[in-house]
Design a protein around this motif. Structure first.
Motif, PDB file in Angstrom:
ATOM      1  N   ALA A 217     -40.714  23.347  -0.965  1.00  0.00           N
ATOM      2  CA  ALA A 217     -39.469  22.872  -0.363  1.00  0.00           C
ATOM      3  C   ALA A 217     -39.468  21.357  -0.424  1.00  0.00           C
ATOM      4  O   ALA A 217     -40.508  20.721  -0.586  1.00  0.00           O
ATOM      5  CB  ALA A 217     -39.310  23.346   1.078  1.00  0.00           C
ATOM      6  N   ALA A 218     -38.277  20.786  -0.273  1.00  0.00           N
ATOM      7  CA  ALA A 218     -38.122  19.334  -0.178  1.00  0.00           C
ATOM      8  C   ALA A 218     -37.449  19.015   1.155  1.00  0.00           C
ATOM      9  O   ALA A 218     -36.357  19.510   1.432  1.00  0.00           O
ATOM     10  CB  ALA A 218     -37.297  18.788  -1.334  1.00  0.00           C
ATOM     11  N   TYR A 219     -38.118  18.213   1.973  1.00  0.00           N
ATOM     12  CA  TYR A 219     -37.585  17.752   3.250  1.00  0.00           C
ATOM     13  C   TYR A 219     -37.084  16.333   3.030  1.00  0.00           C
ATOM     14  O   TYR A 219     -37.867  15.372   3.037  1.00  0.00           O
ATOM     15  CB  TYR A 219     -38.659  17.791   4.334  1.00  0.00           C
ATOM     16  N   SER A 236     -30.465  23.892 -10.001  1.00  0.00           N
ATOM     17  CA  SER A 236     -30.764  25.188  -9.387  1.00  0.00           C
ATOM     18  C   SER A 236     -31.638  25.077  -8.147  1.00  0.00           C
ATOM     19  O   SER A 236     -32.125  26.094  -7.653  1.00  0.00           O
ATOM     20  CB  SER A 236     -31.436  26.109 -10.408  1.00  0.00           C
ATOM     21  N   VAL A 237     -31.850  23.859  -7.638  1.00  0.00           N
ATOM     22  CA  VAL A 237     -32.538  23.693  -6.352  1.00  0.00           C
ATOM     23  C   VAL A 237     -31.464  23.640  -5.268  1.00  0.00           C
ATOM     24  O   VAL A 237     -30.753  22.643  -5.142  1.00  0.00           O
ATOM     25  CB  VAL A 237     -33.388  22.410  -6.309  1.00  0.00           C
ATOM     26  N   PRO A 238     -31.316  24.697  -4.476  1.00  0.00           N
ATOM     27  CA  PRO A 238     -30.224  24.745  -3.502  1.00  0.00           C
ATOM     28  C   PRO A 238     -30.634  24.203  -2.147  1.00  0.00           C
ATOM     29  O   PRO A 238     -31.806  23.886  -1.904  1.00  0.00           O
ATOM     30  CB  PRO A 238     -29.955  26.254  -3.396  1.00  0.00           C
ATOM     31  N   VAL A 239     -29.682  24.098  -1.249  1.00  0.00           N
ATOM     32  CA  VAL A 239     -29.982  23.877   0.161  1.00  0.00           C
ATOM     33  C   VAL A 239     -30.623  25.152   0.708  1.00  0.00           C
ATOM     34  O   VAL A 239     -30.220  26.263   0.350  1.00  0.00           O
ATOM     35  CB  VAL A 239     -28.704  23.546   0.961  1.00  0.00           C
ATOM     36  N   CYS A 240     -31.629  25.009   1.545  1.00  0.00           N
ATOM     37  CA  CYS A 240     -32.295  26.173   2.135  1.00  0.00           C
ATOM     38  C   CYS A 240     -31.357  26.865   3.121  1.00  0.00           C
ATOM     39  O   CYS A 240     -30.922  26.247   4.099  1.00  0.00           O
ATOM     40  CB  CYS A 240     -33.561  25.763   2.872  1.00  0.00           C
ATOM     41  N   ASP A 241     -31.071  28.121   2.884  1.00  0.00           N
ATOM     42  CA  ASP A 241     -30.256  28.898   3.816  1.00  0.00           C
ATOM     43  C   ASP A 241     -31.088  29.502   4.939  1.00  0.00           C
ATOM     44  O   ASP A 241     -30.571  29.762   6.030  1.00  0.00           O
ATOM     45  CB  ASP A 241     -29.531  30.024   3.071  1.00  0.00           C
ATOM     46  N   HIS A 242     -32.379  29.750   4.662  1.00  0.00           N
ATOM     47  CA  HIS A 242     -33.226  30.447   5.622  1.00  0.00           C
ATOM     48  C   HIS A 242     -34.539  29.698   5.838  1.00  0.00           C
ATOM     49  O   HIS A 242     -34.992  28.956   4.960  1.00  0.00           O
ATOM     50  CB  HIS A 242     -33.516  31.867   5.138  1.00  0.00           C
ATOM     51  N   GLY A 243     -35.138  29.921   6.980  1.00  0.00           N
ATOM     52  CA  GLY A 243     -36.347  29.203   7.354  1.00  0.00           C
ATOM     53  C   GLY A 243     -37.556  29.531   6.513  1.00  0.00           C
ATOM     54  O   GLY A 243     -38.487  28.736   6.444  1.00  0.00           O
ATOM     55  N   ASP A 244     -37.571  30.703   5.864  1.00  0.00           N
ATOM     56  CA  ASP A 244     -38.715  31.070   5.037  1.00  0.00           C
ATOM     57  C   ASP A 244     -38.410  30.977   3.544  1.00  0.00           C
ATOM     58  O   ASP A 244     -39.207  31.412   2.717  1.00  0.00           O
ATOM     59  CB  ASP A 244     -39.199  32.477   5.389  1.00  0.00           C
ATOM     60  N   GLN A 245     -37.274  30.397   3.203  1.00  0.00           N
ATOM     61  CA  GLN A 245     -36.882  30.251   1.800  1.00  0.00           C
ATOM     62  C   GLN A 245     -37.715  29.161   1.139  1.00  0.00           C
ATOM     63  O   GLN A 245     -38.078  28.154   1.762  1.00  0.00           O
ATOM     64  CB  GLN A 245     -35.397  29.902   1.728  1.00  0.00           C
ATOM     65  N   GLY A 247     -38.431  26.757  -2.696  1.00  0.00           N
ATOM     66  CA  GLY A 247     -37.742  26.206  -3.858  1.00  0.00           C
ATOM     67  C   GLY A 247     -36.402  25.598  -3.527  1.00  0.00           C
ATOM     68  O   GLY A 247     -35.500  25.564  -4.362  1.00  0.00           O
ATOM     69  N   CYS A 248     -36.258  25.063  -2.312  1.00  0.00           N
ATOM     70  CA  CYS A 248     -34.967  24.573  -1.831  1.00  0.00           C
ATOM     71  C   CYS A 248     -35.166  23.279  -1.050  1.00  0.00           C
ATOM     72  O   CYS A 248     -36.287  22.806  -0.891  1.00  0.00           O
ATOM     73  CB  CYS A 248     -34.298  25.637  -0.954  1.00  0.00           C
ATOM     74  N   LEU A 249     -34.070  22.708  -0.551  1.00  0.00           N
ATOM     75  CA  LEU A 249     -34.157  21.442   0.170  1.00  0.00           C
ATOM     76  C   LEU A 249     -33.449  21.529   1.516  1.00  0.00           C
ATOM     77  O   LEU A 249     -32.531  22.322   1.705  1.00  0.00           O
ATOM     78  CB  LEU A 249     -33.561  20.303  -0.669  1.00  0.00           C
ATOM     79  N   VAL A 250     -33.892  20.676   2.442  1.00  0.00           N
ATOM     80  CA  VAL A 250     -33.230  20.526   3.736  1.00  0.00           C
ATOM     81  C   VAL A 250     -32.953  19.044   3.982  1.00  0.00           C
ATOM     82  O   VAL A 250     -33.630  18.165   3.438  1.00  0.00           O
ATOM     83  CB  VAL A 250     -34.075  21.096   4.902  1.00  0.00           C
ATOM     84  N   GLN A 251     -31.959  18.794   4.803  1.00  0.00           N
ATOM     85  CA  GLN A 251     -31.603  17.434   5.200  1.00  0.00           C
ATOM     86  C   GLN A 251     -30.949  17.468   6.575  1.00  0.00           C
ATOM     87  O   GLN A 251     -30.285  18.442   6.924  1.00  0.00           O
ATOM     88  CB  GLN A 251     -30.618  16.815   4.209  1.00  0.00           C
ATOM     89  N   TRP A 252     -31.148  16.391   7.342  1.00  0.00           N
ATOM     90  CA  TRP A 252     -30.396  16.189   8.575  1.00  0.00           C
ATOM     91  C   TRP A 252     -30.456  14.712   8.951  1.00  0.00           C
ATOM     92  O   TRP A 252     -31.331  13.967   8.494  1.00  0.00           O
ATOM     93  CB  TRP A 252     -30.943  17.055   9.719  1.00  0.00           C
ATOM     94  N   ASN A 253     -29.495  14.300   9.771  1.00  0.00           N
ATOM     95  CA  ASN A 253     -29.448  12.958  10.341  1.00  0.00           C
ATOM     96  C   ASN A 253     -29.098  13.096  11.815  1.00  0.00           C
ATOM     97  O   ASN A 253     -28.025  13.587  12.153  1.00  0.00           O
ATOM     98  CB  ASN A 253     -28.379  12.108   9.654  1.00  0.00           C
ATOM     99  N   GLN A 282     -17.588  17.185   0.239  1.00  0.00           N
ATOM    100  CA  GLN A 282     -18.037  15.808   0.419  1.00  0.00           C
ATOM    101  C   GLN A 282     -18.705  15.583   1.772  1.00  0.00           C
ATOM    102  O   GLN A 282     -19.258  14.517   2.019  1.00  0.00           O
ATOM    103  CB  GLN A 282     -16.873  14.832   0.230  1.00  0.00           C
ATOM    104  N   GLN A 283     -18.679  16.593   2.635  1.00  0.00           N
ATOM    105  CA  GLN A 283     -19.413  16.512   3.899  1.00  0.00           C
ATOM    106  C   GLN A 283     -20.908  16.567   3.645  1.00  0.00           C
ATOM    107  O   GLN A 283     -21.385  17.255   2.752  1.00  0.00           O
ATOM    108  CB  GLN A 283     -19.005  17.671   4.816  1.00  0.00           C
ATOM    109  N   MET A 284     -21.680  15.828   4.452  1.00  0.00           N
ATOM    110  CA  MET A 284     -23.114  15.768   4.258  1.00  0.00           C
ATOM    111  C   MET A 284     -23.802  17.087   4.623  1.00  0.00           C
ATOM    112  O   MET A 284     -23.335  17.848   5.456  1.00  0.00           O
ATOM    113  CB  MET A 284     -23.721  14.648   5.117  1.00  0.00           C
ATOM    114  N   VAL A 285     -24.926  17.343   3.986  1.00  0.00           N
ATOM    115  CA  VAL A 285     -25.748  18.513   4.296  1.00  0.00           C
ATOM    116  C   VAL A 285     -26.390  18.321   5.666  1.00  0.00           C
ATOM    117  O   VAL A 285     -26.927  17.257   5.975  1.00  0.00           O
ATOM    118  CB  VAL A 285     -26.842  18.703   3.235  1.00  0.00           C
ATOM    119  N   CYS A 286     -26.335  19.351   6.484  1.00  0.00           N
ATOM    120  CA  CYS A 286     -27.050  19.351   7.760  1.00  0.00           C
ATOM    121  C   CYS A 286     -27.699  20.714   7.962  1.00  0.00           C
ATOM    122  O   CYS A 286     -27.002  21.730   8.037  1.00  0.00           O
ATOM    123  CB  CYS A 286     -26.107  19.046   8.926  1.00  0.00           C
ATOM    124  N   VAL A 287     -29.015  20.734   8.009  1.00  0.00           N
ATOM    125  CA  VAL A 287     -29.772  21.938   8.341  1.00  0.00           C
ATOM    126  C   VAL A 287     -30.438  21.692   9.684  1.00  0.00           C
ATOM    127  O   VAL A 287     -31.194  20.726   9.836  1.00  0.00           O
ATOM    128  CB  VAL A 287     -30.823  22.256   7.266  1.00  0.00           C
TER     129      VAL A 287
END
Length: 381
Positions: A217-219, A236-245, A247-253, A282-287
């Motif tokens: 994962a990428a934090y 093909s690297v998506p935003v993580c939809d689930h906590g155990d996913q 190959g994905c990324l998360v972001q928050w501010n 165009q809204q920012m990613v928030c996990v």
């Protein structure tokens, strides 16, 4: 040459400190500071950055790592109440620290051999941030010629300082891959300027390459990546939809509840529109970093596993506080409700909780990184 690190000096006025801190905040990463420079100003700024920088760090030298070849260093520290580290982690973390170097003179980049700056970096951020990944993983954290807050105050110098810093990060990542063991999975993690470099690394070196298979994962924390930007930059690297996913990324501010979201949301979305034009997403990613579930954007304070109290600074971390932070994703921002007594303050004159993006959720990130690492290992071995 007078050097100060991350504003940690009683010699600065409150106004000067606030300005410096904001330069290191996501607002600066979204839109820069000052008027748009001319091509001539950009060229001159780039020349000054190059001429003022020290020689590139040699990553074969253990001194050029805050954590890694010589052991976990400050990343091995734990606050009281934390679960113990895993003895033999199967996953490695490449963590990049945020802006930690402030100079009132013409120092555009950090000297990786500056002992004072390194001590502040190690104790104020590596200890408090990278350590959140130590339950699952071996942590590697390079020293690098990071852009200084002085460069972030000067738009003619900002892009060049970031670009030079990234050359170090890319070389450090190559060295990291050569020495963690063939085929070993890894996590990318970074905050603020470090998050920017990790995002660039994911885009340029990992996404769409064989390395993507090894990405746990990428934090990418404390910067501004829009929803629509994710497929455009990371394929093909998506935003993580689930906590155990994996190959994905998360972001928050993080931003304090009650703060006017309009200015920072507008700045973020403008930074996307300036590059890609107005469009859906165009809204920012928030996990939410307590639930780590896209379908659960809010959490109750009772769900939070543990925050590190107090502002970043020298010395050991304070004991964890469990059940002390409620949060919700709103308009791409993570609106937080810290419990009284945490002593986690926003940047002066703002509601921006930038310095606490990780400290607020230290134990939650720790548990999540371990879960993702276990899932990757179980799936691939």
């Amino acid at each position: 040459m007078r050097r100060m690190v991350n504003g940690h000096s009683g010699r600065m006025t409150r106004a000067a400190l606030a300005a410096a801190l904001m330069c290191a905040s996501p607002v600066a990463l979204a839109q820069g500071v000052g008027p748009v420079p001319t091509p001539t100003q950009l060229e001159e700024g780039a020349r000054e950055v190059r001429e003022g920088a020290v020689a590139p760090p040699d990553y074969a030298d253990p001194a050029m790592w805050s954590a890694g070849p010589g052991g976990p260093g400050p990343a091995g520290a734990l606050p009281q109440g934390a679960t113990p580290n895993t003895a033999d982690p199967g996953v490695a973390v490449f963590y990049v620290h945020p802006t930690t170097f402030l100079s009132k003179e013409d120092d555009w980049t950090q000297d990786p051999a500056d002992a004072e700056a390194n001590r502040w970096t190690d104790e104020s951020v590596v200890q408090r941030q990278a350590s959140a990944f130590s339950a699952c993983c071996e942590i590697w954290s390079p020293r690098y010629r990071a852009a200084s807050t002085n460069a972030l105050r000067s738009r003619p110098h900002t892009d060049a300082a970031y670009a030079l810093a990234y050359t170090d990060i890319e070389r450090a990542f190559d060295w990291f891959l050569e020495h963690i063991g063939e085929g070993r999975p890894f996590i990318l993690a970074g905050h603020s300027q470090g998050g920017k470099h990790v995002g660039d690394l994911l885009e340029k070196k990992v996404a769409g390459t064989p390395l993507q298979e090894r990405l746990v994962a990428a934090y990418i924390v404390g910067i501004n990546i829009a929803e629509a930007e994710v497929p455009l930059r990371f394929g093909s690297v998506p935003v993580c939809d689930h906590g155990d996913q994996t190959g994905c990324l998360v972001q928050w501010n993080a931003i304090l509840a009650g703060t006017d979201l309009d200015p920072i949301v507008s700045a973020y979305e403008k930074s996307f529109i300036d590059i890609y034009g107005p469009q859906a997403g165009q809204q920012m990613v928030c996990v939410n970093p307590v639930t780590f579930e896209r379908s659960q954007p809010s959490n109750l304070s009772a769900q939070a596993k543990g925050a590190v109290p107090g502002s970043p600074g020298f010395g050991a971390m304070a004991p964890l506080r469990e059940g002390a932070v409620a949060a919700r994703c709103e308009r791409g921002m993570l609106v937080v409700y810290p419990a009284p007594g945490l002593e986690l303050k926003p940047l002066p004159g703002t509601g921006v909780m930038h310095y606490h993006d990780i400290g607020l959720f230290w134990a939650d990130i720790r548990a999540n990184a371990r879960l993702r690492a276990q899932r990757w290992l179980a799936t691939h071995r």
